[in-house]
Design a protein around this motif. Sequence first.
Motif, PDB file in Angstrom:
ATOM      1  N   SER A  57       0.807  -1.226   0.000  1.00 24.25           N
ATOM      2  CA  SER A  57       0.000   0.000   0.000  1.00 24.25           C
ATOM      3  C   SER A  57       0.839   1.274   0.000  1.00 24.25           C
ATOM      4  N   SER A  59       3.563   4.007  -1.525  1.00 28.60           N
ATOM      5  CA  SER A  59       4.059   4.491  -2.811  1.00 28.60           C
ATOM      6  C   SER A  59       5.574   4.500  -2.823  1.00 28.60           C
ATOM      7  N   SER A 278      -0.027   6.911 -15.367  1.00 30.67           N
ATOM      8  CA  SER A 278      -0.442   6.819 -13.976  1.00 30.67           C
ATOM      9  C   SER A 278      -1.042   5.445 -13.731  1.00 30.67           C
ATOM     10  N   CYS A 279      -0.578   4.785 -12.681  1.00 29.07           N
ATOM     11  CA  CYS A 279      -1.087   3.460 -12.297  1.00 29.07           C
ATOM     12  C   CYS A 279      -1.021   2.469 -13.454  1.00 29.07           C
ATOM     13  N   ASN A 332       0.218  12.051 -11.072  1.00 26.77           N
ATOM     14  CA  ASN A 332       0.948  11.281 -10.080  1.00 26.77           C
ATOM     15  C   ASN A 332       1.058   9.843 -10.582  1.00 26.77           C
ATOM     16  N   ASP A 335      -1.321   7.614  -8.372  1.00 24.25           N
ATOM     17  CA  ASP A 335      -2.661   8.056  -7.983  1.00 24.25           C
ATOM     18  C   ASP A 335      -3.278   8.856  -9.131  1.00 24.25           C
ATOM     19  N   THR A 336      -4.308   8.298  -9.768  1.00 23.14           N
ATOM     20  CA  THR A 336      -4.935   8.974 -10.912  1.00 23.14           C
ATOM     21  C   THR A 336      -5.822  10.137 -10.488  1.00 23.14           C
ATOM     22  N   ASP A 337      -5.977  10.364  -9.199  1.00 23.10           N
ATOM     23  CA  ASP A 337      -6.742  11.520  -8.735  1.00 23.10           C
ATOM     24  C   ASP A 337      -5.891  12.784  -8.679  1.00 23.10           C
ATOM     25  N   ASN A 353      -6.544  17.749  -6.889  1.00 24.99           N
ATOM     26  CA  ASN A 353      -7.176  16.462  -6.648  1.00 24.99           C
ATOM     27  C   ASN A 353      -8.456  16.420  -7.469  1.00 24.99           C
ATOM     28  N   ARG A 355     -10.715  14.185  -7.644  1.00 21.50           N
ATOM     29  CA  ARG A 355     -11.882  13.625  -6.945  1.00 21.50           C
ATOM     30  C   ARG A 355     -12.543  14.675  -6.059  1.00 21.50           C
TER      31      ARG A 355
END
Length: 417
Positions: A57, A59, A278-279, A332, A335-337, A353, A355
């Motif tokens: 969990s 990064s 991202s991700c 990021n 983190d796609t947010d 952000n 979201r």
Amino acid sequence: MERGSRRRRSFPESIVVEIIARLPLRSIARIKSVCKQWRSLVESSYFRSLFVSLHRSSSSSWSLMFPIKYQSPITEAIGFYGCERWDLPKSPASHIIPCQSFPNHDYYYYVASSNGLVWNEQIYGVEEARRIKPTSFVGNPVTQECVVIPPPPDPLNNPSTMVTRIVDGVVSSFKVISTAYQGFDRHHVRNMYVYSSETGRWSFKQLRTPIPLQRHGFSSPLNLDGMIYEWDKRLDDPTGPGVLVSYDFYAQKDDNQCRIIPLPGPHNKYVRRCLTTSCGDVIYVEILYQRLKVWKLKCNNSSDGEWWQLTREEINMASVGFDVDCFPLGMNPFDTDLIYLWSRQHRCVVSGNLRTQEFTLHKESETWSDGEGSWRINTSYSKMFMEETYEHDTDSVVTLSQYVLPLWMDPVPRPPN
């Protein structure tokens, strides 16, 4: 209790392994160098799997880099460090140069990175070339491992990018790509030299595109999972939105045909765009008339013509207090947010952000912590790069390089002797 009857207690080896696996990689790297027994333990597949599962969990450290090769060897826009996985005391980009094996960093600059490996190239003039042997290298700047790369057969080439192959979660090999200058009048062909760690040699490669394109190589590409992606313009549609050119350097079959991916949405000369990852996904971001949209590339072999998927509803930047002159920088990696922009009105980096739709101005070069790690924003480089980019080419797609530290201390692949 009599003297001599005391016995030194020792923990079971399984408990010791559990304790060590919870440490950050920077500490484990030091333990690894204590003795052969510890080195063997840390390099075992069991220990690696245990570490990855315990830190699943968390990064990793990363930097967003500008491709300004000759103005400065390190051109970081945003850096994240000090997180649990690596626990670095300073930004990842600061480890790139100098490298212990090549301490004279005045002659080197950052070219590209992939899965934690970095390609640094040497800068030298005519007089220096007589005294200094041309050298470039690929390595892990944090662990200070590196491999020297011999110069390509043709000195007239442009260092472009690198790709890596992942096998069972470990970097097994790398390839570096240099665009060759020959054949510039052929808009269906891209000539390049490719160095492979699997062979330890350079080879000439000629890629073909199904449509004529304006550029002749990969000048500012994005790399992901052994593939490269670059924005280019069609020769028969110079005012259009352009396309993505992609190629898999680890394809199983010997196919020299590039894939052409159309960009989403209608084109407008006032649009501001960037290409990033991202991700594990290719992400395309655009801002047009204060409307921010983020797309994810669905796949590399779309049969229904639907290449892109909106990650969420568009955001009206005016509603969150930002002007029309916001240009996207990147996302990021984990983190796609989280998105990063450049505001021409405020002359600073903006973090947002998607979201929560909360956006923050970073007016000066600064460092701060957010509980998960430390952040460094370099406003001066961002201003220089973004203003130069949009002063000369307002229609371009910005592609910054992501230097992301690996989730484990993968050894640098060694070419055969």
